[in-house]
Write a protein that holds these residues in place. Structure first.
Motif, PDB file in Angstrom:
ATOM      1  N   LYS A 263     -34.705  83.051 -41.611  1.00  0.00           N
ATOM      2  CA  LYS A 263     -36.134  82.685 -41.150  1.00  0.00           C
ATOM      3  C   LYS A 263     -37.266  83.670 -40.914  1.00  0.00           C
ATOM      4  CE  LYS A 263     -34.382  78.190 -39.717  1.00  0.00           C
ATOM      5  NZ  LYS A 263     -33.849  77.261 -38.850  1.00  0.00           N
ATOM      6  N   GLY A 264     -36.813  85.220 -41.218  1.00  0.00           N
ATOM      7  CA  GLY A 264     -37.632  86.103 -40.699  1.00  0.00           C
ATOM      8  C   GLY A 264     -36.430  87.285 -40.253  1.00  0.00           C
ATOM      9  N   ILE A 265     -36.918  88.732 -40.523  1.00  0.00           N
ATOM     10  CA  ILE A 265     -35.938  89.481 -39.991  1.00  0.00           C
ATOM     11  C   ILE A 265     -35.944  89.501 -38.407  1.00  0.00           C
ATOM     12  CG2 ILE A 265     -35.692  92.370 -39.799  1.00  0.00           C
ATOM     13  CD1 ILE A 265     -36.421  92.404 -42.792  1.00  0.00           C
ATOM     14  N   GLU A 266     -37.222  89.175 -37.806  1.00  0.00           N
ATOM     15  CA  GLU A 266     -37.313  89.179 -36.403  1.00  0.00           C
ATOM     16  C   GLU A 266     -36.827  88.124 -35.730  1.00  0.00           C
ATOM     17  OE1 GLU A 266     -37.831  92.194 -35.335  1.00  0.00           O
ATOM     18  OE2 GLU A 266     -38.477  93.301 -37.132  1.00  0.00           O
ATOM     19  N   SER A 267     -36.676  87.018 -36.524  1.00  0.00           N
ATOM     20  CA  SER A 267     -36.491  85.734 -35.964  1.00  0.00           C
ATOM     21  C   SER A 267     -35.050  85.507 -35.151  1.00  0.00           C
ATOM     22  CB  SER A 267     -36.611  84.714 -37.262  1.00  0.00           C
ATOM     23  OG  SER A 267     -35.317  84.834 -37.808  1.00  0.00           O
ATOM     24  N   GLY A 268     -34.260  86.291 -35.457  1.00  0.00           N
ATOM     25  CA  GLY A 268     -32.916  86.357 -34.986  1.00  0.00           C
ATOM     26  C   GLY A 268     -31.988  85.080 -35.665  1.00  0.00           C
ATOM     27  N   GLU A 269     -32.568  84.741 -36.757  1.00  0.00           N
ATOM     28  CA  GLU A 269     -31.547  83.888 -37.674  1.00  0.00           C
ATOM     29  C   GLU A 269     -31.986  84.431 -39.156  1.00  0.00           C
ATOM     30  OE1 GLU A 269     -31.796  79.459 -36.964  1.00  0.00           O
ATOM     31  OE2 GLU A 269     -33.483  80.019 -35.872  1.00  0.00           O
ATOM     32  N   SER A 270     -30.954  85.580 -39.535  1.00  0.00           N
ATOM     33  CA  SER A 270     -31.340  86.022 -40.861  1.00  0.00           C
ATOM     34  C   SER A 270     -29.846  86.725 -41.181  1.00  0.00           C
ATOM     35  CB  SER A 270     -32.226  87.407 -40.665  1.00  0.00           C
ATOM     36  OG  SER A 270     -31.639  88.588 -40.315  1.00  0.00           O
ATOM     37  N   ALA A 271     -29.812  87.421 -42.385  1.00  0.00           N
ATOM     38  CA  ALA A 271     -28.433  88.035 -42.792  1.00  0.00           C
ATOM     39  C   ALA A 271     -28.956  89.462 -43.485  1.00  0.00           C
ATOM     40  CB  ALA A 271     -27.526  87.172 -43.518  1.00  0.00           C
ATOM     41  N   ALA A 272     -30.121  89.985 -42.824  1.00  0.00           N
ATOM     42  CA  ALA A 272     -30.540  91.094 -43.449  1.00  0.00           C
ATOM     43  C   ALA A 272     -29.720  92.459 -42.832  1.00  0.00           C
ATOM     44  CB  ALA A 272     -32.135  91.309 -43.096  1.00  0.00           C
ATOM     45  N   THR A 273     -28.582  92.634 -43.419  1.00  0.00           N
ATOM     46  CA  THR A 273     -27.616  93.650 -42.808  1.00  0.00           C
ATOM     47  C   THR A 273     -28.309  95.068 -42.700  1.00  0.00           C
ATOM     48  OG1 THR A 273     -26.012  92.277 -43.730  1.00  0.00           O
ATOM     49  CG2 THR A 273     -25.328  94.528 -42.607  1.00  0.00           C
ATOM     50  N   SER A 274     -28.979  95.541 -43.816  1.00  0.00           N
ATOM     51  CA  SER A 274     -29.186  96.807 -43.826  1.00  0.00           C
ATOM     52  C   SER A 274     -30.570  96.917 -43.073  1.00  0.00           C
ATOM     53  CB  SER A 274     -29.724  97.495 -45.475  1.00  0.00           C
ATOM     54  OG  SER A 274     -31.005  96.724 -45.749  1.00  0.00           O
ATOM     55  N   ALA A 275     -31.414  95.983 -43.032  1.00  0.00           N
ATOM     56  CA  ALA A 275     -32.478  95.876 -41.928  1.00  0.00           C
ATOM     57  C   ALA A 275     -32.000  96.031 -40.409  1.00  0.00           C
ATOM     58  CB  ALA A 275     -33.509  94.837 -42.088  1.00  0.00           C
ATOM     59  N   LEU A 276     -30.983  95.325 -40.050  1.00  0.00           N
ATOM     60  CA  LEU A 276     -30.839  95.081 -38.859  1.00  0.00           C
ATOM     61  C   LEU A 276     -29.332  95.820 -38.285  1.00  0.00           C
ATOM     62  CD1 LEU A 276     -31.739  91.252 -38.608  1.00  0.00           C
ATOM     63  CD2 LEU A 276     -33.123  93.309 -37.549  1.00  0.00           C
ATOM     64  N   GLY A 277     -28.578  96.123 -39.354  1.00  0.00           N
ATOM     65  CA  GLY A 277     -27.250  96.471 -39.090  1.00  0.00           C
ATOM     66  C   GLY A 277     -27.173  97.850 -38.431  1.00  0.00           C
ATOM     67  N   LYS A 278     -25.889  98.121 -37.792  1.00  0.00           N
ATOM     68  CA  LYS A 278     -25.707  99.326 -37.055  1.00  0.00           C
ATOM     69  C   LYS A 278     -24.230  99.764 -37.570  1.00  0.00           C
ATOM     70  CE  LYS A 278     -29.144 100.002 -34.241  1.00  0.00           C
ATOM     71  NZ  LYS A 278     -30.032  99.351 -35.169  1.00  0.00           N
ATOM     72  N   GLY A 311     -22.009  91.303 -42.671  1.00  0.00           N
ATOM     73  CA  GLY A 311     -21.947  92.834 -42.977  1.00  0.00           C
ATOM     74  C   GLY A 311     -22.293  92.890 -44.345  1.00  0.00           C
ATOM     75  N   VAL A 312     -21.977  94.128 -44.899  1.00  0.00           N
ATOM     76  CA  VAL A 312     -22.304  94.454 -46.121  1.00  0.00           C
ATOM     77  C   VAL A 312     -21.102  95.430 -46.869  1.00  0.00           C
ATOM     78  CG1 VAL A 312     -23.680  96.347 -46.019  1.00  0.00           C
ATOM     79  CG2 VAL A 312     -24.206  95.121 -47.957  1.00  0.00           C
ATOM     80  N   GLY A 313     -20.801  95.377 -48.249  1.00  0.00           N
ATOM     81  CA  GLY A 313     -19.581  96.168 -48.440  1.00  0.00           C
ATOM     82  C   GLY A 313     -19.931  97.542 -48.310  1.00  0.00           C
ATOM     83  N   PRO A 314     -19.061  98.555 -48.182  1.00  0.00           N
ATOM     84  CA  PRO A 314     -19.310 100.059 -47.747  1.00  0.00           C
ATOM     85  C   PRO A 314     -20.062 100.635 -48.936  1.00  0.00           C
ATOM     86  CG  PRO A 314     -17.099  99.645 -48.218  1.00  0.00           C
ATOM     87  CD  PRO A 314     -17.661  98.297 -48.171  1.00  0.00           C
ATOM     88  N   LEU A 315     -19.819 100.349 -50.227  1.00  0.00           N
ATOM     89  CA  LEU A 315     -20.780 100.913 -51.269  1.00  0.00           C
ATOM     90  C   LEU A 315     -22.190 100.767 -50.965  1.00  0.00           C
ATOM     91  CD1 LEU A 315     -21.566 102.009 -54.002  1.00  0.00           C
ATOM     92  CD2 LEU A 315     -21.212  99.938 -55.095  1.00  0.00           C
TER      93      LEU A 315
END
Ligand SMILES: *Cc1c(COP(=O)(O)O)cnc(C)c1O
Length: 393
Positions: A263-278, A311-315
Motif C-alpha cells: 500500500k506504499g513504502i511508507e504505509s507500514g504495509e509493504s514487502a519492499a525489502t531493499s527500500a526498508l530492510g536492514k 527478506g530477500v536472497g543474499p545475491l
C-alpha cells in the motif's frame, strides 16, 4: 567485482550459513556434494529431459508488439507462465528432487506460504514417487484452499504450523525442526534463493536455465545474446536470479529487480525489502530484511502472495548494495493496473507477482532502440479471485 557466491558461501557481505548446530551435518553434506552432483552428465541429462518433456521447456521468448508500441521500446516476455504448474518454481523443484535422489533421500519436506512452492514440490514428489510433507501456517491453509487441495490431490501431507503468526516463517521453523529430527533420510526443498549456503547458489543454478534460454533465443531473434535490460519481480528472488544469472558479469545489461511496495513504502504495509530492510539473519542467511529497531522480523504485506516475504536472497542484497541491480518498488494498485493492461494488449493474464514487473514500464522510460526482456514468472489463474475483487468483475 564478483556477483557469484564465493567459496565460503557469501555474496559480498551477504549469505553464509547461520544454522543451529544440529542442522550442520545435513547442510554440510549438501554443500560438499551439490556441485559435483549437478555437474555429472547423467544428472544434466535427466534434468534437461524433464525440463523439456515434463515442464515444456524451452519457454517461448515472445515479442510483445502492442505492449512495445505503447511504451515505445522493444519488449520481450520470457514466458515462464507457460511452464507446467504455471510458473518458474518447478525448474527448482525438479532440480532438487533429482538432487535428493542422488543423496539417497527418501522423504521430502518443504514449507510454503501461499502454497505455490508446496504445489511445485508435491508435483515432483508425485512424479518421483517420494513421500512429501509440506508445512504451512494454519492461517495460510485457510486462506489458500485451492492450493491445499492441489497438494492433497498430488499425494502430499499438509501439516499446519500452529505457532506464532501461523504464516510462512512459522511453517519454516516447523520444517527446520523436522529436518533436525530426520537428518538421515530427508531432504528439505527450499523454494527460492534463500536459506543457508548452498541453497541460494543451488537454486540460482537450477533457475539459470531461464537466462541460458534468453541468450539463445535473443541471438536468433536479434543477433545478440545481450539485452539492454532484464526485468523481474523479487519475492525471495529465484525467478530474478534465474533471469539475471548469465548476465551478471556483463555490466552492459541492466538488471531491474521489482519489489512489492504493497500500500506504499511508507504505509507500514509493504514487502519492499531493499527500500526498508536492514542487515540481519533470516532462514540461516545474512541478508537484508524488514525488521523493527530491536530486530524483530516485520510481518510483510503485498496483494501478491508470492512477493509477501520479509527478506530477500543474499545475491539480491549484494546486487542492491553494490549498485549492480536497480531496485524498483511497485504498489498493489500499480501492479493490478499493469496486469490488466497485459490482458488487454497481449491476451495474457499474468500472475500478480509478474504484474509488478510489468508496472516498471509505467515508471521508467526506455529508449526506442532498447531491447528489454521481462521475465513473466507465472500465469494469473491462481489470482483470479483477487482480480475479480479488485476490478469488481
Ligand atoms: C513464488 C512466485 C514469485 C516469487 O518468488 P521468487 O523466488 O522471487 O521468484 C514470483 N512469481 C510467481 C508467479 C511466483 O509463483
Amino acid at each position: 567485482m564478483s556477483y557469484h557466491v564465493n567459496e565460503n558461501g557469501y555474496y559480498g557481505e551477504f549469505g553464509g550459513a547461520y544454522i543451529p548446530e544440529m542442522l550442520y551435518p545435513n547442510v554440510e553434506e549438501l554443500k560438499q556434494r551439490y556441485l559435483e552432483i549437478m555437474a555429472a552428465p547423467e544428472f544434466q541429462e535427466e534434468f534437461n529431459q524433464l525440463l523439456k518433456d515434463y515442464v515444456g521447456r524451452p519457454s517461448p521468448l515472445y515479442y510483445a508488439t502492442r505492449l512495445s508500441e505503447k511504451y515505445q521500446t522493444n519488449i520481450y516476455l520470457k514466458r515462464e507462465d507457460l511452464n507446467h504448474t504455471g510458473a518458474h518454481k518447478v525448474n527448482n523443484t525438479i532440480g532438487q528432487i533429482l538432487m535428493a535422489k542422488r543423496l539417497g533421500k527418501k522423504r521430502i519436506i518443504a514449507e510454503t506460504g501461499a502454497g505455490q512452492h508446496g504445489v511445485a514440490t508435491a508435483t515432483v514428489c508425485a512424479l518421483m514417487g517420494m513421500e512429501c510433507i509440506v508445512y504451512m501456517g494454519a492461517i495460510d491453509i485457510s486462506r489458500q484452499a485451492p492450493n491445499v487441495a492441489r497438494m492433497k490431490m498430488l499425494g502430499a501431507e499438509v501439516r499446519p504450523a500452529l505457532s506464532g503468526s501461523k504464516t510462512l516463517k512459522d511453517a519454516t521453523n516447523e520444517a527446520i525442526r523436522d529436518w533436525i529430527n530426520n537428518p538421515e533420510d530427508t531432504h528439505y526443498i527450499i523454494g527460492s534463493v534463500v536459506g543457508p549456503h548452498p541453497y541460494p547458489d543451488m537454486v540460482a543454478r537450477f533457475q539459470s536455465i531461464i537466462s541460458e534460454e534468453i541468450k539463445m533465443q535473443l541471438l536468433e531473434k536479434e543477433g545478440t545474446e545481450f539485452p539492454n535490460y532484464v526485468i523481474a519481480c523479487v519475492g525471495g528472488g529465484s525467478n530474478a536470479a534465474g533471469a539475471f544469472y548469465h548476465f551478471l558479469d556483463n555490466e552492459k545489461v541492466g538488471l531491474i529487480a521489482v519489489e512489492a511496495a504493497g500500500k506504499g513504502i511508507e504505509s507500514g504495509e509493504s514487502a519492499a525489502t531493499s527500500a526498508l530492510g536492514k542487515t540481519g539473519i533470516i532462514h540461516g542467511s545474512k541478508t537484508l530484511l524488514m525488521q523493527t529497531p530491536d530486530g524483530q522480523i516485520t510481518e510483510p504485506y503485498s496483494i501478491s502472495a508470492g512477493l509477501d516475504y520479509p527478506g530477500v536472497g543474499p545475491l539480491h542484497a549484494h546486487l542492491f548494495c553494490s549498485g549492480r541491480g536497480e531496485f524498483v518498488s511497485i504498489t498493489d494498485d500499480q501492479a493490478m493496473k499493469a496486469g490488466m493492461e497485459l490482458c488487454q494488449l497481449e491476451g495474457i493474464i499474468p500472475a500478480i507477482e509478474s504484474a509488478h514487473a510489468l508496472a516498471v514500464f509505467g515508471k521508467k522510460k526506455f529508449k526506442k532502440s532498447d531491447i528489454v526482456v521481462l521475465n513473466l514468472s507465472g500465469r494469473g489463474d491462481k489470482d483470479l479471485s483477487t482480480y475479480i475483487n479488485y476490478f469488481n468483475l
